[in-house]
Design an enzyme around this catalytic site. Sequence first.
Site, PDB file in Angstrom:
ATOM      1  N   CYS A   1       0.844  -1.195   0.000  1.00  0.00           N
ATOM      2  CA  CYS A   1       0.000   0.000   0.000  1.00  0.00           C
ATOM      3  C   CYS A   1       0.886   1.255   0.000  1.00  0.00           C
ATOM      4  O   CYS A   1       1.627   1.479  -0.953  1.00  0.00           O
ATOM      5  CB  CYS A   1      -0.946  -0.047   1.195  1.00  0.00           C
ATOM      6  SG  CYS A   1      -2.201   1.244   1.221  1.00  0.00           S
TER       7      CYS A   1
ATOM      8  N   ASP B   1      -9.327  -2.515  -7.763  1.00  0.00           N
ATOM      9  CA  ASP B   1      -8.698  -1.545  -6.869  1.00  0.00           C
ATOM     10  C   ASP B   1      -9.023  -0.124  -7.314  1.00  0.00           C
ATOM     11  O   ASP B   1      -8.546   0.340  -8.349  1.00  0.00           O
ATOM     12  CB  ASP B   1      -7.180  -1.772  -6.873  1.00  0.00           C
ATOM     13  CG  ASP B   1      -6.443  -0.900  -5.865  1.00  0.00           C
ATOM     14  OD1 ASP B   1      -7.085  -0.024  -5.252  1.00  0.00           O
ATOM     15  OD2 ASP B   1      -5.234  -1.095  -5.710  1.00  0.00           O
TER      16      ASP B   1
ATOM     17  N   HIS C   1      -8.078  -3.450  -3.544  1.00  0.00           N
ATOM     18  CA  HIS C   1      -6.935  -2.965  -2.774  1.00  0.00           C
ATOM     19  C   HIS C   1      -6.812  -3.771  -1.479  1.00  0.00           C
ATOM     20  O   HIS C   1      -7.802  -4.169  -0.885  1.00  0.00           O
ATOM     21  CB  HIS C   1      -7.130  -1.490  -2.450  1.00  0.00           C
ATOM     22  CG  HIS C   1      -5.887  -0.797  -2.003  1.00  0.00           C
ATOM     23  ND1 HIS C   1      -4.883  -0.453  -2.871  1.00  0.00           N
ATOM     24  CD2 HIS C   1      -5.480  -0.402  -0.773  1.00  0.00           C
ATOM     25  CE1 HIS C   1      -3.908   0.143  -2.205  1.00  0.00           C
ATOM     26  NE2 HIS C   1      -4.253   0.184  -0.927  1.00  0.00           N
TER      27      HIS C   1
END
Length: 291
Positions: free
Chosen positions: A166, A223, A259
């Site tokens: 991330c 995502d 994500h």
Amino acid sequence: MLKPEVDSLVPHVPFSRRKFVQAALGGTFAAAVLPVSAQTITTDSAGLDAGTVEIRSGDASVPAYRAQPQGKSDLPVVVVIHEIFAVHAHIADVCRRFAKLGYLAVAPDLFSRQGDVSKMPTIQGIVESIVSKVPDREVTEDLDATVAWAIANGGDAKRVGVVGFCWGGRQAWLYAEHNSNVRAAVSWYGMVEGKHDEMTPFNPVDRVSSLQVPVLGFYGAKDTVNPQATLADLRAGLAASDTRAAHESRIVIYDDAGHGFFADYRPSYVKADAEDSWKRAIAWLRKYGVM
């Protein structure tokens, strides 16, 4: 007056301070992600030296979670770059997973100057109060210091890799554009495009044509943080580059993932894609000599 007992691993740090840092770093999950999922993976520390160390970076001492096989030296090194939740239990567990495979894995707390995110209840609060105040330049300097620390403490200078998740996935791209001594990098859903300001003067896609080491990037088709258009820009930048590292870099997109699909402690976890990406990441590091 008695002098405080001193930690032999970190001579300038009293045990009372070290015990405090150990309890705070990697021992619990960040409040913003609670409650964690039942599927959360826990890796034991049997056979490992694992816990908190402190790394000197400029005029600061940066706490880091380190895990490595007991009694071993000249180990391959992997620097683990954390998410916005800093070095909480998941990142410490990832370090232990690498250590079980024979790596010296170290995850510096790159937010340590700005504050402690562990008790912050919301992601928005973490971003506004901490993440937005962390300059990329400082992160790069801390990562340089982390690599130097690892080499001086049992790591092999010729076998260094970096992985990030991330927020840390973005930093993994940036570091691969910075340090040619790293052999390979892996980014799990790291942002490649974004705002430009004093803290983030450029993004991975801006300098991808001068990539120093090959990067393996994992992304989910669902995502929303990394729209497919941004990944298309990234691929175009890689293709346009005349560097070996850029041409050898790869982007893997999982159709059913969003994500955070590697984060086993969150509802976003996709077991099949997480396991596949882990196997690919280990193979990638081995391919480029980080083992």
